[in-house]
Design an enzyme around this catalytic site. Structure first.
Site, PDB file in Angstrom:
ATOM      1  N   ASP A 240     -10.664  -0.078   3.915  1.00  0.00           N
ATOM      2  CA  ASP A 240     -11.112  -0.505   5.247  1.00  0.00           C
ATOM      3  C   ASP A 240     -11.353   0.726   6.113  1.00  0.00           C
ATOM      4  O   ASP A 240     -10.396   1.378   6.556  1.00  0.00           O
ATOM      5  CB  ASP A 240     -10.042  -1.372   5.921  1.00  0.00           C
ATOM      6  CG  ASP A 240      -9.725  -2.639   5.147  1.00  0.00           C
ATOM      7  OD1 ASP A 240     -10.349  -3.662   5.436  1.00  0.00           O
ATOM      8  OD2 ASP A 240      -8.834  -2.591   4.270  1.00  0.00           O
TER       9      ASP A 240
ATOM     10  N   ASP B 230      -9.825 -12.465   1.670  1.00  0.00           N
ATOM     11  CA  ASP B 230      -8.838 -11.600   2.302  1.00  0.00           C
ATOM     12  C   ASP B 230      -7.591 -11.691   1.432  1.00  0.00           C
ATOM     13  O   ASP B 230      -7.538 -12.479   0.470  1.00  0.00           O
ATOM     14  CB  ASP B 230      -8.561 -12.074   3.738  1.00  0.00           C
ATOM     15  CG  ASP B 230      -8.215 -10.913   4.673  1.00  0.00           C
ATOM     16  OD1 ASP B 230      -7.743  -9.874   4.174  1.00  0.00           O
ATOM     17  OD2 ASP B 230      -8.408 -11.060   5.891  1.00  0.00           O
TER      18      ASP B 230
ATOM     19  N   HIS C 270      -2.284 -12.940   9.009  1.00  0.00           N
ATOM     20  CA  HIS C 270      -1.318 -12.133   8.263  1.00  0.00           C
ATOM     21  C   HIS C 270       0.075 -12.765   8.342  1.00  0.00           C
ATOM     22  O   HIS C 270       0.882 -12.638   7.419  1.00  0.00           O
ATOM     23  CB  HIS C 270      -1.227 -10.716   8.848  1.00  0.00           C
ATOM     24  CG  HIS C 270      -2.366  -9.817   8.473  1.00  0.00           C
ATOM     25  ND1 HIS C 270      -3.552  -9.822   9.139  1.00  0.00           N
ATOM     26  CD2 HIS C 270      -2.477  -8.899   7.486  1.00  0.00           C
ATOM     27  CE1 HIS C 270      -4.360  -8.927   8.596  1.00  0.00           C
ATOM     28  NE2 HIS C 270      -3.741  -8.350   7.586  1.00  0.00           N
TER      29      HIS C 270
END
Length: 375
Positions: free
Chosen positions: A110, A294, A224
């Site tokens: 990322d 993800d 998350h």
């Protein structure tokens, strides 16, 4: 009578074709195909013959590696994971490519810029700016300058996939807007900024994964850490940057969001939703590239589904590659990639995942890998 006979022959041909598609290859081949669908992370800043990374790349044959600079499952300090400097990273990626089967490997990280940048100035890399800064400035030359510099460093260090840019609409989102990760609240600004960013990455030979489909910008929570429902905050305008860039042929990979949205699917979060990934993204928006999830061990998924069920659902929904970075609060497990590959193999053999879905995913991933090799 002739018409009936023709219909009968056609029906038999379809049946035979379907049956042929279900003939499975040997377990070793099926495992290799399953492993290719994984993007995994590891601990360490080098790859030796007996390291986890070598087992993942050489022995298992994963399709992609994801790198981090901070080990969130350990010391959580700067340089505690895979990146400590430019020359070190060049050595690391070189080691990974040498261990890879036939050189077929994607290496991702990322590098959005700003708060989310794995290549930091502390390691000797050039400074970056956030997407929010670029969106506020909204100047083509400025965006291209920063994106080109960022992309050049990725390529020089052997990174082939940038898990960026973020296409989410900006807002007061804990994991996005508040961190400056969104270009703007204006879809026109988002689209042109992302296009300039992607163009510079492509010019340097780096692929991009746009995220987080079908739009995470209106979320009030962070997936998350748990379940996120955007049913009452999301609107279809959030699809626009994805739709426009797909139409322009700019999208290499699409990363899914672990968000729940009853406007699209009343039962399942986007990563596990066939209505979202196959119906909306592939059918309605015409996308035929790689869909990568993800991290499958984020609490937004793992708190609500067993990993076995989540893997099967994600693949059947339309995901081609499953991310398991092994670097979040759910902890590090050295054998996690092997377990995920086995889950896929078992599900295919039991008929819970159609073999054709594995073939389709491998075709898309192989196309990306060949594209990187040509560059």
């Amino acid at each position: 009578m002739i018409v009936r006979a023709a219909v009968l022959v056609a029906t038999i041909c379809v049946a035979l074709s379907t049956a042929a598609q279900q003939v499975l290859p040997p377990d070793s081949v099926l495992q290799r195909m399953a492993a290719r669908m994984l993007m995994v992370g590891f601990k360490g800043d080098e790859v030796t013959a007996d390291s986890d990374a070598a087992r993942y790349v050489r022995d298992l044959g994963v399709g992609a590696i994801i790198l981090f600079d901070v080990d969130l499952t350990g010391k959580a300090t700067i340089g505690s994971r895979n990146v400590t400097g430019k020359q070190q990273l060049q050595r690391l990626t070189g080691q990974l490519y040498r261990w890879a089967r036939d050189g077929q490997l994607l290496i991702a990280l990322d590098q959005e810029g700003g708060r989310v940048a794995r290549l930091k100035t502390e390691y000797g890399f050039e400074p970056t700016v956030s997407a929010a800064y670029l969106g506020q400035t909204d100047n083509r030359d400025t965006t291209r300058f920063y994106a080109a510099r960022l992309a050049r460093e990725l390529r020089e260090c052997g990174v082939s996939v940038n898990l960026a840019p973020v296409l989410d609409i900006g807002g007061d989102t804990p994991g996005l807007g508040r961190l400056g990760r969104c270009f703007s609240t204006d879809v026109n600004v988002i689209t042109r900024q992302a296009r300039w960013f992607i163009d510079e990455c492509h010019r340097a030979g780096v692929l991009c994964a746009v995220k987080h489909f079908p739009g995470h910008g209106s979320a009030r929570d962070d997936s998350h850490w748990g379940f996120v429902d955007v049913t009452h905050t999301w609107n279809r305008q959030e699809l626009e940057p994805f739709a426009r860039l797909i139409k322009q042929g700019k999208v290499d990979l699409v990363m899914t969001a672990h968000i729940f949205n009853r406007q699209i699917d009343p039962d399942f979060p986007a990563t596990l939703s066939r209505a979202t990934l196959t119906g909306l993204l592939r059918h309605d928006m015409g996308y035929d590239g790689v869909v990568v999830t993800d991290d499958m061990y984020m609490q937004g998924i793992i708190d609500n589904y067993s990993i076995e069920r989540a893997v099967v659902m994600a693949i059947n929904a339309g995901a081609d590659m499953l991310c398991a970075g092994n670097n979040i609060n759910t902890g590090f497990e050295p054998d996690r990639p092997q377990r995920l590959a086995q889950i896929i193999v078992t599900a295919v053999k039991q008929g819970r995942i159609p073999y054709g879905r594995i073939v389709e995913a491998n075709r898309r991933i192989a196309r990306l890998q060949r594209h990187v090799a040509r560059r």
